[in-house]
Motif scaffolding. Structure first.
Motif, PDB file in Angstrom:
ATOM      1  N   SER A   5       3.712   6.225  -8.467  1.00  0.00           N
ATOM      2  CA  SER A   5       4.084   5.209  -6.557  1.00  0.00           C
ATOM      3  C   SER A   5       4.381   4.187  -7.680  1.00  0.00           C
ATOM      4  O   SER A   5       5.575   3.218  -6.824  1.00  0.00           O
ATOM      5  CB  SER A   5       2.565   4.581  -6.510  1.00  0.00           C
ATOM      6  OG  SER A   5       2.169   3.494  -7.127  1.00  0.00           O
ATOM      7  N   HIS A   6       5.126   4.106  -9.364  1.00  0.00           N
ATOM      8  CA  HIS A   6       5.723   3.186 -10.010  1.00  0.00           C
ATOM      9  C   HIS A   6       6.961   3.812 -10.053  1.00  0.00           C
ATOM     10  O   HIS A   6       8.034   3.638 -10.819  1.00  0.00           O
ATOM     11  CB  HIS A   6       4.638   2.425 -10.311  1.00  0.00           C
ATOM     12  CG  HIS A   6       3.855   1.521 -10.641  1.00  0.00           C
ATOM     13  ND1 HIS A   6       4.034   0.741  -9.195  1.00  0.00           N
ATOM     14  CD2 HIS A   6       2.731   2.347 -10.256  1.00  0.00           C
ATOM     15  CE1 HIS A   6       2.680  -0.433  -8.969  1.00  0.00           C
ATOM     16  NE2 HIS A   6       1.923   0.652  -9.421  1.00  0.00           N
ATOM     17  N   ASN A   7       7.304   4.945  -9.685  1.00  0.00           N
ATOM     18  CA  ASN A   7       8.158   5.763 -10.915  1.00  0.00           C
ATOM     19  C   ASN A   7       8.247   5.969 -11.859  1.00  0.00           C
ATOM     20  O   ASN A   7       8.982   6.517 -12.502  1.00  0.00           O
ATOM     21  CB  ASN A   7       9.155   5.660 -10.558  1.00  0.00           C
ATOM     22  CG  ASN A   7       9.913   5.276  -8.777  1.00  0.00           C
ATOM     23  OD1 ASN A   7       9.962   5.971  -8.370  1.00  0.00           O
ATOM     24  ND2 ASN A   7      11.112   3.996  -8.590  1.00  0.00           N
ATOM     25  N   ALA A  55      -9.042   5.268  -5.186  1.00  0.00           N
ATOM     26  CA  ALA A  55      -7.939   4.466  -6.094  1.00  0.00           C
ATOM     27  C   ALA A  55      -6.657   3.924  -5.874  1.00  0.00           C
ATOM     28  O   ALA A  55      -6.140   3.150  -5.096  1.00  0.00           O
ATOM     29  CB  ALA A  55      -7.625   4.517  -7.252  1.00  0.00           C
ATOM     30  N   GLN A  56      -6.106   4.981  -4.544  1.00  0.00           N
ATOM     31  CA  GLN A  56      -4.553   4.324  -3.381  1.00  0.00           C
ATOM     32  C   GLN A  56      -5.219   3.676  -2.311  1.00  0.00           C
ATOM     33  O   GLN A  56      -4.280   3.069  -2.033  1.00  0.00           O
ATOM     34  CB  GLN A  56      -4.185   6.176  -3.697  1.00  0.00           C
ATOM     35  CG  GLN A  56      -2.858   6.322  -2.747  1.00  0.00           C
ATOM     36  CD  GLN A  56      -2.305   7.122  -2.211  1.00  0.00           C
ATOM     37  OE1 GLN A  56      -3.116   7.920  -2.148  1.00  0.00           O
ATOM     38  NE2 GLN A  56      -1.280   7.217  -1.777  1.00  0.00           N
ATOM     39  N   LEU A  57      -6.546   3.919  -2.075  1.00  0.00           N
ATOM     40  CA  LEU A  57      -7.048   3.280  -0.752  1.00  0.00           C
ATOM     41  C   LEU A  57      -7.105   1.502  -1.844  1.00  0.00           C
ATOM     42  O   LEU A  57      -7.067   1.170  -0.393  1.00  0.00           O
ATOM     43  CB  LEU A  57      -8.566   4.000  -0.596  1.00  0.00           C
ATOM     44  CG  LEU A  57      -8.996   2.732   0.858  1.00  0.00           C
ATOM     45  CD1 LEU A  57      -8.034   3.211   1.748  1.00  0.00           C
ATOM     46  CD2 LEU A  57     -10.377   4.294   0.598  1.00  0.00           C
ATOM     47  N   SER A  58      -7.947   1.464  -1.810  1.00  0.00           N
ATOM     48  CA  SER A  58      -8.371   0.650  -3.002  1.00  0.00           C
ATOM     49  C   SER A  58      -6.229  -0.457  -2.754  1.00  0.00           C
ATOM     50  O   SER A  58      -6.041  -2.080  -2.698  1.00  0.00           O
ATOM     51  CB  SER A  58      -8.503   0.261  -4.036  1.00  0.00           C
ATOM     52  OG  SER A  58      -8.713  -0.701  -4.494  1.00  0.00           O
ATOM     53  N   GLN A  75     -12.283   6.249   4.215  1.00  0.00           N
ATOM     54  CA  GLN A  75     -12.629   7.060   3.029  1.00  0.00           C
ATOM     55  C   GLN A  75     -11.788   8.652   3.600  1.00  0.00           C
ATOM     56  O   GLN A  75     -11.620   9.152   2.695  1.00  0.00           O
ATOM     57  CB  GLN A  75     -12.783   7.189   1.396  1.00  0.00           C
ATOM     58  CG  GLN A  75     -12.384   6.693   1.010  1.00  0.00           C
ATOM     59  CD  GLN A  75     -13.768   6.613  -0.868  1.00  0.00           C
ATOM     60  OE1 GLN A  75     -14.703   5.229  -0.749  1.00  0.00           O
ATOM     61  NE2 GLN A  75     -13.509   7.398  -1.348  1.00  0.00           N
ATOM     62  N   SER A  76     -12.200   8.676   4.775  1.00  0.00           N
ATOM     63  CA  SER A  76     -12.260   9.707   5.791  1.00  0.00           C
ATOM     64  C   SER A  76     -11.539   9.337   6.958  1.00  0.00           C
ATOM     65  O   SER A  76     -11.209   8.776   7.667  1.00  0.00           O
ATOM     66  CB  SER A  76     -13.455  10.559   5.386  1.00  0.00           C
ATOM     67  OG  SER A  76     -14.486  10.432   6.353  1.00  0.00           O
TER      68      SER A  76
END
Length: 164
Positions: A5-7, A55-58, A75-76
């Protein structure tokens, strides 16, 4: 996914009995980005974020909160649908299309059955776009290719909320 996500790039070299080396490469700066550009901010609009990976959710939830949105996370798809009973309908849903048990599209269909008529941002892998056949028309639906940069995500959230 966070590195992507940060390239950035993560490379792993591993030899049995000798161990593993992890090489993390992150760009110093995105040369295409205009650093003077003001990113759009929210005004307390309720955004429901549904992503299985913690981690992505946070990261996504924290970013949206930092830019002025009231964020609810799940989360679901099942947990998101259950939260509607106590918390009501959000103004925008940001959802991973690649969830396991209840996919993003199936969760979206269930949201529509519960009278949700707000905007939707679906995060999808470019090589596996979601099948949106059979869904009724939505006021605003946009599929964003993962990984999504923060500035693109914030612009998409702003556009979705102002379009409705």
């Amino acid at each position: 996914r966070i590195i992507g996500s940060h390239n950035g790039v993560l490379r792993v070299d591993s030899e049995q009995g000798k161990g593993s080396h992890f090489h993390l490469y992150l760009p110093l700066r995105d040369s295409c980005r205009n650093d003077t550009e003001e990113l759009p901010r929210g005004d307390g609009q309720c955004v429901l974020v549904v992503v299985e990976e913690a981690a992505q959710l946070s990261l996504l939830g924290d970013t949206l909160e930092r830019y002025g949105y009231a964020v609810r996370t799940s989360q679901s798809g099942t947990a998101a649908l259950q939260s509607l009973q106590s918390d009501g309908l959000p103004q925008l849903v940001v959802m991973d299309a690649d969830m396991n048990l209840l996919t993003g599209v199936r969760t979206l269909a269930a949201l529509l059955d519960r009278d949700y008529r707000g905007g939707v941002l679906l995060l999808a892998r470019p090589e596996a776009p979601p099948d949106l056949e059979g869904l009724p028309p939505l006021p605003y639906l946009r599929v964003l290719d993962k990984p999504v940069q923060t500035d693109e995500r914030l612009h998409a959230v702003h556009d979705a909320l102002t379009a409705g």
